[in-house]
Design a protein around this motif. Structure first.
Motif, PDB file in Angstrom:
ATOM      1  N   GLU A  99       0.819  -1.212   0.000  1.00 20.17           N
ATOM      2  CA  GLU A  99       0.000   0.000   0.000  1.00 20.17           C
ATOM      3  C   GLU A  99       0.853   1.263   0.000  1.00 20.17           C
ATOM      4  O   GLU A  99       0.405   2.312  -0.471  1.00 20.17           O
ATOM      5  CB  GLU A  99      -0.955  -0.012   1.191  1.00 20.17           C
ATOM      6  N   ALA A 100       2.097   1.163   0.488  1.00 23.32           N
ATOM      7  CA  ALA A 100       2.978   2.335   0.513  1.00 23.32           C
ATOM      8  C   ALA A 100       3.703   2.543  -0.806  1.00 23.32           C
ATOM      9  O   ALA A 100       3.941   3.689  -1.216  1.00 23.32           O
ATOM     10  CB  ALA A 100       4.002   2.193   1.639  1.00 23.32           C
ATOM     11  N   LYS A 101       4.035   1.457  -1.510  1.00 24.56           N
ATOM     12  CA  LYS A 101       4.931   1.556  -2.661  1.00 24.56           C
ATOM     13  C   LYS A 101       4.304   1.163  -3.992  1.00 24.56           C
ATOM     14  O   LYS A 101       5.001   1.105  -5.002  1.00 24.56           O
ATOM     15  CB  LYS A 101       6.173   0.679  -2.410  1.00 24.56           C
ATOM     16  N   THR A 102       3.014   0.882  -3.992  1.00 23.08           N
ATOM     17  CA  THR A 102       2.319   0.558  -5.238  1.00 23.08           C
ATOM     18  C   THR A 102       0.959   1.249  -5.224  1.00 23.08           C
ATOM     19  O   THR A 102       0.518   1.735  -4.175  1.00 23.08           O
ATOM     20  CB  THR A 102       2.099  -0.968  -5.400  1.00 23.08           C
ATOM     21  N   PRO A 103       0.248   1.273  -6.343  1.00 21.50           N
ATOM     22  CA  PRO A 103      -1.107   1.837  -6.344  1.00 21.50           C
ATOM     23  C   PRO A 103      -2.157   0.871  -5.803  1.00 21.50           C
ATOM     24  O   PRO A 103      -3.353   1.195  -5.830  1.00 21.50           O
ATOM     25  CB  PRO A 103      -1.353   2.137  -7.831  1.00 21.50           C
ATOM     26  N   LEU A 104      -1.753  -0.277  -5.302  1.00 20.28           N
ATOM     27  CA  LEU A 104      -2.704  -1.264  -4.808  1.00 20.28           C
ATOM     28  C   LEU A 104      -3.379  -0.801  -3.523  1.00 20.28           C
ATOM     29  O   LEU A 104      -2.731  -0.251  -2.625  1.00 20.28           O
ATOM     30  CB  LEU A 104      -1.997  -2.593  -4.543  1.00 20.28           C
ATOM     31  N   ARG A 105      -4.687  -1.073  -3.451  1.00 23.55           N
ATOM     32  CA  ARG A 105      -5.448  -0.877  -2.227  1.00 23.55           C
ATOM     33  C   ARG A 105      -6.302  -2.121  -2.001  1.00 23.55           C
ATOM     34  O   ARG A 105      -6.776  -2.724  -2.944  1.00 23.55           O
ATOM     35  CB  ARG A 105      -6.337   0.370  -2.318  1.00 23.55           C
ATOM     36  N   PHE A 106      -6.491  -2.468  -0.731  1.00 26.20           N
ATOM     37  CA  PHE A 106      -7.158  -3.716  -0.395  1.00 26.20           C
ATOM     38  C   PHE A 106      -8.374  -3.455   0.476  1.00 26.20           C
ATOM     39  O   PHE A 106      -8.476  -2.445   1.162  1.00 26.20           O
ATOM     40  CB  PHE A 106      -6.178  -4.651   0.330  1.00 26.20           C
ATOM     41  N   LYS A 107      -9.294  -4.418   0.457  1.00 27.94           N
ATOM     42  CA  LYS A 107     -10.514  -4.336   1.251  1.00 27.94           C
ATOM     43  C   LYS A 107     -10.811  -5.699   1.844  1.00 27.94           C
ATOM     44  O   LYS A 107     -10.698  -6.727   1.166  1.00 27.94           O
ATOM     45  CB  LYS A 107     -11.681  -3.886   0.367  1.00 27.94           C
ATOM     46  N   LEU A 108     -11.196  -5.702   3.121  1.00 28.53           N
ATOM     47  CA  LEU A 108     -11.545  -6.966   3.769  1.00 28.53           C
ATOM     48  C   LEU A 108     -12.813  -7.549   3.156  1.00 28.53           C
ATOM     49  O   LEU A 108     -13.724  -6.819   2.773  1.00 28.53           O
ATOM     50  CB  LEU A 108     -11.764  -6.751   5.264  1.00 28.53           C
ATOM     51  N   THR A 109     -12.856  -8.874   3.067  1.00 26.03           N
ATOM     52  CA  THR A 109     -14.084  -9.561   2.665  1.00 26.03           C
ATOM     53  C   THR A 109     -14.799 -10.030   3.933  1.00 26.03           C
ATOM     54  O   THR A 109     -14.288  -9.890   5.047  1.00 26.03           O
ATOM     55  CB  THR A 109     -13.795 -10.772   1.773  1.00 26.03           C
ATOM     56  N   GLY A 110     -15.956 -10.612   3.757  1.00 22.39           N
ATOM     57  CA  GLY A 110     -16.690 -11.130   4.902  1.00 22.39           C
ATOM     58  C   GLY A 110     -16.384 -12.579   5.220  1.00 22.39           C
ATOM     59  O   GLY A 110     -17.072 -13.185   6.043  1.00 22.39           O
ATOM     60  N   GLU A 111     -15.376 -13.149   4.597  1.00 27.11           N
ATOM     61  CA  GLU A 111     -15.091 -14.571   4.753  1.00 27.11           C
ATOM     62  C   GLU A 111     -14.423 -14.888   6.094  1.00 27.11           C
ATOM     63  O   GLU A 111     -13.453 -14.234   6.478  1.00 27.11           O
ATOM     64  CB  GLU A 111     -14.191 -15.052   3.621  1.00 27.11           C
TER      65      GLU A 111
END
Length: 543
Positions: A99-111
């Motif tokens: 998340e600091a060094k790429t344009p990637l962003r993540f989101k938690l799932t409900g699993e």
């Protein structure tokens, strides 16, 4: 050159990103013409314990609890405590780096974790996936990142949270306001988005990315791996790597000889890149590496799909309908069809003979199934004979080579469970938290009663094998006597996986793979400092 990375999947590029971020000169060599490997073809679910996203939502978790959970649910007889603790510890830092060094962003799932009765499990907070990303994020490599058998326009969350699988047309129309902007901006979800972001991060860190560059042989000098011979555009050249070589070339499932020797047969479909032919395993073994876990794999349910001119498997849980059961070659059920580790049971072997206990296997269902699973109905045409129909259960059994009386008794027993709502044999439906989080799987029980009756082959499909060079807990490749092969590391599907076929969560392929790549790079950075390739006071990546 400081670091040479062979392969370009998630483990490879995370390692390249971390090593380059610390100041090392990194070259990534990808055998095929596309970057991303099988990771780009995945659904993009990622399992990381004690991560910052969970903390931000107030979900309590700890690495000690995660270690207790993994230790408790590991396959019987397996004990890799140092490896388990190392990959768990690497996970949160790896995610922060991305998340600091790429344009990637993540989101938690409900699993939830699949073994919720085990201490240390979590109902939510360890599973996540990447948010959509435009191909243009990868700039000059936008179209060098591999596509998928899965429709990349949809995200992992949309697949879980909508009824896209059962109602593809109406659901897609409902999602049209989201989809149209993605089409216009060439935005992708799932594993494609993950690899687009990793490629961009590597570009920004100064990593060189070469395609059609196949690793042929490792170079050993003074009892140390110092590089590799690379075949590029028909020419062979030696690439020196003064700090280390990382093998992350993927699995070996497309190598027919290796698959025949190590995997239980018959296989159904392969859902991975055709470049997964065991190059890394072969090169490592040639310099004395001990191979391990060669019978382990990411086993999944998959339906046929054409990809790059060949028949592949598209991961779809086509066995998980209320009026469907999975039976072995004897016509008997053998596992809870909705459990995340059904694939592990599917490939079980007789400990005395090593032969398959269950294969060939089939999904047994009835006429209503075809309307519930339109994707299966549509893609079944690619493989004549994959789906078989008959007017009665005994006639169906005769067509697929089973004892009619046994199959009829199995179906009758399941129909009785459907009437009571309780699966006495395998407890199907007790994992309702999973079905609530994943609408592809239906938790109820319905009788199999409406002709024509249907059998669909359910042999193991492989997304990637999980066997290769054995390593220590720092990612360094080992010989049979336990000594370290200096300068050689392995990660991802190319290593002897410390979890193996078993999933401790839905995303325990990508999450641990990336964590291990991060861990390998960390040891390379340590070595570079010790040998003077990096100044002792050089800053590590800021994440």
């Amino acid at each position: 050159m400081d670091v040479l990375v062979l392969g370009s999947g998630c483990a490879a590029l995370v390692a390249a990103l971390r090593a380059a971020g610390a100041g090392l000169n990194v070259l990534v060599c990808e055998k095929t013409g596309k970057l991303g490997g099988t990771s780009a073809m995945s659904a993009g679910g990622i399992w990381v314990a004690a991560n910052h996203l969970a903390a931000q939502e107030g979900i309590a978790d700890s690495l000690d609890e995660a270690f207790g959970y993994v230790s408790a649910v590991a396959p019987q007889g397996w004990s890799f405590p140092d490896h388990w603790r190392a990959l768990l510890q690497a996970g949160p830092a790896m995610l922060r780096l991305l998340e600091a060094k790429t344009p990637l962003r993540f989101k938690l799932t409900g699993e939830p974790d699949p073994y919720m009765d085990v201490p240390g499990s979590r109902a939510r907070g360890r599973m996540m996936s990447v948010l959509p990303l435009s191909r243009f994020a990868a700039r000059r490599d936008a179209f060098r990142v591999r596509g998928s058998t899965l429709p990349e326009i949809f995200t992992y969350h949309e697949v879980l949270e909508t009824d896209l699988y059962h109602k593809p047309v109406s659901t897609a129309l409902g999602l049209l306001p989201r989809i149209l902007p993605r089409i216009l901006t060439l935005t992708a979800g799932k594993g494609t988005a993950l690899m687009l972001g990793l490629v961009r991060g590597c570009q920004d860190a100064g990593v060189r990315l070469a395609t059609r560059a196949k690793g042929v042989e490792l170079v050993v000098e003074n009892n140390r791996v110092t590089g590799a011979i690379i075949e590029h555009k028909g020419q062979r050249q030696t690439i020196r790597a003064c700090v280390g070589v990382l093998i992350a070339t993927g699995g070996f499932e497309w190598n027919e000889d290796m698959a025949r020797r190590h995997l239980v047969a018959p296989l159904q479909f392969r859902g991975s890149s055709q470049g997964n032919t065991g190059d890394g395993q072969r090169m490592a073994e040639a310099v004395g590496a001990a191979l391990g876990q060669m019978d382990q794999a990411n086993v999944t349910a998959a339906i046929p799909r054409r990809y790059e001119g060949r028949l592949h498997g598209m991961p779809v849980p086509y066995h998980a309908e209320e009026n469907a059961i999975v039976v072995n070659r004897h016509g008997q059920r053998f596992w809870d069809e909705l459990h995340v580790n059904l694939g592990e049971a599917l490939v079980a072997r007789d400990p005395a003979t090593g032969e398959s206990l269950h294969l060939p296997a089939y999904v047994i269902t009835d006429a209503r199934y075809l309307w519930k699973a339109p994707l299966v109905r549509f893609f079944s045409r690619l493989v004549p004979g994959w789906m078989v129909k008959a007017p009665t259960i005994p006639a169906l059994a005769a067509k697929i080579g089973m004892d009619p009386a046994i199959l009829a008794a199995t179906v009758e027993r399941f129909n009785g469970f459907a009437d009571t709502g309780v699966d006495v044999d395998f407890g199907r439906g007790q994992t309702r938290a999973h079905q609530k989080a994943d609408k592809r799987k239906r938790a109820g029980l319905e009788p199999i009663v409406k002709a024509p009756f249907i059998a669909v082959r359910f042999n193991p499909s492989i997304m990637s094998t999980k066997g290769g060079p054995q390593t220590d807990a720092r990612g360094r490749v080992l010989r049979a006597d336990g000594s370290v092969i200096d300068g050689l590391y392995a990660a991802g599907a190319s290593m002897a996986n410390p979890i193996g076929t078993r999933g401790v969560g839905a995303g325990t392929t990508l999450g641990p793979f990336m964590s291990w790549g991060y861990l390998c790079a960390g040891d390379m950075v340590r070595r570079a400092r010790e040998t003077g390739a990096l100044p002792a006071n050089s800053a590590l990546e800021s994440a």
